[in-house]
Design a protein around this motif. Structure first.
Motif, PDB file in Angstrom:
ATOM      1  N   PRO A  84       0.632  -1.231   0.224  1.00 11.63           N
ATOM      2  CA  PRO A  84       0.071   0.029   0.016  1.00 11.63           C
ATOM      3  C   PRO A  84       0.836   1.296  -0.155  1.00 11.63           C
ATOM      4  O   PRO A  84       0.317   2.415  -0.028  1.00 11.63           O
ATOM      5  N   THR A  85       2.100   1.162   0.388  1.00 12.46           N
ATOM      6  CA  THR A  85       2.863   2.378   0.457  1.00 12.46           C
ATOM      7  C   THR A  85       3.562   2.627  -1.023  1.00 12.46           C
ATOM      8  O   THR A  85       4.372   3.546  -1.215  1.00 12.46           O
ATOM      9  N   LEU A  86       3.469   1.656  -1.941  1.00 11.12           N
ATOM     10  CA  LEU A  86       3.703   1.978  -3.635  1.00 11.12           C
ATOM     11  C   LEU A  86       2.583   2.449  -4.256  1.00 11.12           C
ATOM     12  O   LEU A  86       1.920   1.497  -5.124  1.00 11.12           O
ATOM     13  N   PRO A  87       2.223   3.530  -4.380  1.00 16.04           N
ATOM     14  CA  PRO A  87       1.160   4.093  -5.067  1.00 16.04           C
ATOM     15  C   PRO A  87       1.162   4.097  -6.604  1.00 16.04           C
ATOM     16  O   PRO A  87      -0.026   4.175  -6.879  1.00 16.04           O
ATOM     17  N   CYS A  88       2.251   3.732  -7.248  1.00 17.30           N
ATOM     18  CA  CYS A  88       2.263   3.788  -8.622  1.00 17.30           C
ATOM     19  C   CYS A  88       2.462   2.163  -9.048  1.00 17.30           C
ATOM     20  O   CYS A  88       2.437   2.003 -10.303  1.00 17.30           O
ATOM     21  N   LEU A  89       2.424   1.344  -8.271  1.00 13.42           N
ATOM     22  CA  LEU A  89       2.810   0.033  -8.441  1.00 13.42           C
ATOM     23  C   LEU A  89       1.676  -0.775  -9.455  1.00 13.42           C
ATOM     24  O   LEU A  89       0.539  -0.687  -9.056  1.00 13.42           O
ATOM     25  N   LEU A  90       2.013  -0.888 -10.638  1.00 12.11           N
ATOM     26  CA  LEU A  90       1.112  -1.414 -11.540  1.00 12.11           C
ATOM     27  C   LEU A  90       1.055  -3.128 -11.740  1.00 12.11           C
ATOM     28  O   LEU A  90       0.126  -3.780 -11.931  1.00 12.11           O
ATOM     29  N   SER A 110      -3.655  -6.912   0.565  1.00 15.73           N
ATOM     30  CA  SER A 110      -2.620  -5.584   0.314  1.00 15.73           C
ATOM     31  C   SER A 110      -3.026  -5.161  -1.093  1.00 15.73           C
ATOM     32  O   SER A 110      -3.150  -4.112  -1.532  1.00 15.73           O
ATOM     33  N   ALA A 111      -3.028  -6.076  -2.054  1.00 18.20           N
ATOM     34  CA  ALA A 111      -3.074  -5.838  -3.275  1.00 18.20           C
ATOM     35  C   ALA A 111      -4.469  -5.099  -3.668  1.00 18.20           C
ATOM     36  O   ALA A 111      -4.589  -4.290  -4.468  1.00 18.20           O
ATOM     37  N   ALA A 112      -5.491  -5.674  -2.973  1.00 15.21           N
ATOM     38  CA  ALA A 112      -6.828  -5.269  -3.166  1.00 15.21           C
ATOM     39  C   ALA A 112      -6.965  -3.618  -2.922  1.00 15.21           C
ATOM     40  O   ALA A 112      -7.882  -3.014  -3.368  1.00 15.21           O
ATOM     41  N   VAL A 113      -6.088  -3.204  -1.971  1.00 15.36           N
ATOM     42  CA  VAL A 113      -6.172  -1.800  -1.711  1.00 15.36           C
ATOM     43  C   VAL A 113      -4.959  -0.865  -2.314  1.00 15.36           C
ATOM     44  O   VAL A 113      -5.013   0.281  -1.887  1.00 15.36           O
ATOM     45  N   CYS A 114      -4.513  -1.373  -2.982  1.00 16.60           N
ATOM     46  CA  CYS A 114      -3.321  -0.730  -3.779  1.00 16.60           C
ATOM     47  C   CYS A 114      -4.061  -0.001  -5.194  1.00 16.60           C
ATOM     48  O   CYS A 114      -4.741  -0.739  -5.980  1.00 16.60           O
ATOM     49  N   PRO A 115      -4.070   1.433  -5.180  1.00 13.00           N
ATOM     50  CA  PRO A 115      -4.872   1.978  -5.905  1.00 13.00           C
ATOM     51  C   PRO A 115      -4.646   1.727  -7.602  1.00 13.00           C
ATOM     52  O   PRO A 115      -5.351   1.713  -8.540  1.00 13.00           O
ATOM     53  N   CYS A 116      -3.197   1.439  -7.832  1.00 14.05           N
ATOM     54  CA  CYS A 116      -3.124   1.338  -9.171  1.00 14.05           C
ATOM     55  C   CYS A 116      -2.809  -0.352  -9.874  1.00 14.05           C
ATOM     56  O   CYS A 116      -2.520  -0.210 -11.002  1.00 14.05           O
ATOM     57  N   LEU A 117      -2.613  -0.988  -8.822  1.00 19.53           N
ATOM     58  CA  LEU A 117      -2.299  -2.353  -9.038  1.00 19.53           C
ATOM     59  C   LEU A 117      -3.161  -2.948 -10.033  1.00 19.53           C
ATOM     60  O   LEU A 117      -4.362  -3.410  -9.688  1.00 19.53           O
ATOM     61  N   THR A 118      -2.797  -3.491 -11.332  1.00 21.75           N
ATOM     62  CA  THR A 118      -3.519  -4.078 -12.415  1.00 21.75           C
ATOM     63  C   THR A 118      -3.002  -5.442 -12.664  1.00 21.75           C
ATOM     64  O   THR A 118      -3.901  -6.218 -13.398  1.00 21.75           O
TER      65      THR A 118
END
Length: 121
Positions: A84-90, A110-118
């Motif tokens: 979650p501290t890696l805001p640009c992680l795709l 954790s991946a579920a709350v990552c805004p950019c992780l696709t």
């Protein structure tokens, strides 16, 4: 010396046997502008948690490939806290990483709350 490479934003160390000590040194020296980091198949395991936390200074990190490493439970759990501290992680590639049900669930939460992780492999 790596930190002096201010324009370095992509590093591919795949298939180099870094091991825990090499990974610790590398992670500690990453420039903050790092965007893509390929550490797949580098025999990484038992990396101290303080070294993993160095990834948090790479706010623009969009690709992290750790596939094919025998990461231990603690490694994967620390990564799950850092996601979650890696805001640009795709893209996060953890293929062929030893994970049990607990670590897999932690990564997925954790991946579920990552805004950019696709792409979670």
């Amino acid at each position: 010396q790596l930190m002096l490479c201010r324009e370095l934003n992509e590093l591919d160390m795949a298939h180099n046997k870094l091991g825990a000590h090499g990974a610790e040194i590398l992670l500690s020296a990453l420039p903050s502008d790092m965007q893509k980091l390929y550490l797949n198949n580098c025999a990484i395991t038992h990396v101290p948690s303080h070294a993993w936390t160095c990834l948090t200074k790479c706010k623009g990190l969009s690709v992290l490939n750790l596939s094919g490493n025998p990461l231990d439970t603690e490694d994967v759990m620390v990564l799950s806290y850092l996601l979650p501290t890696l805001p640009c992680l795709l893209t996060l590639d953890l293929r062929d990483v030893r994970m049990n049900g607990k670590t897999r669930a932690a990564i997925q939460r954790s991946a579920a709350v990552c805004p950019c992780l696709t792409c979670l492999l």
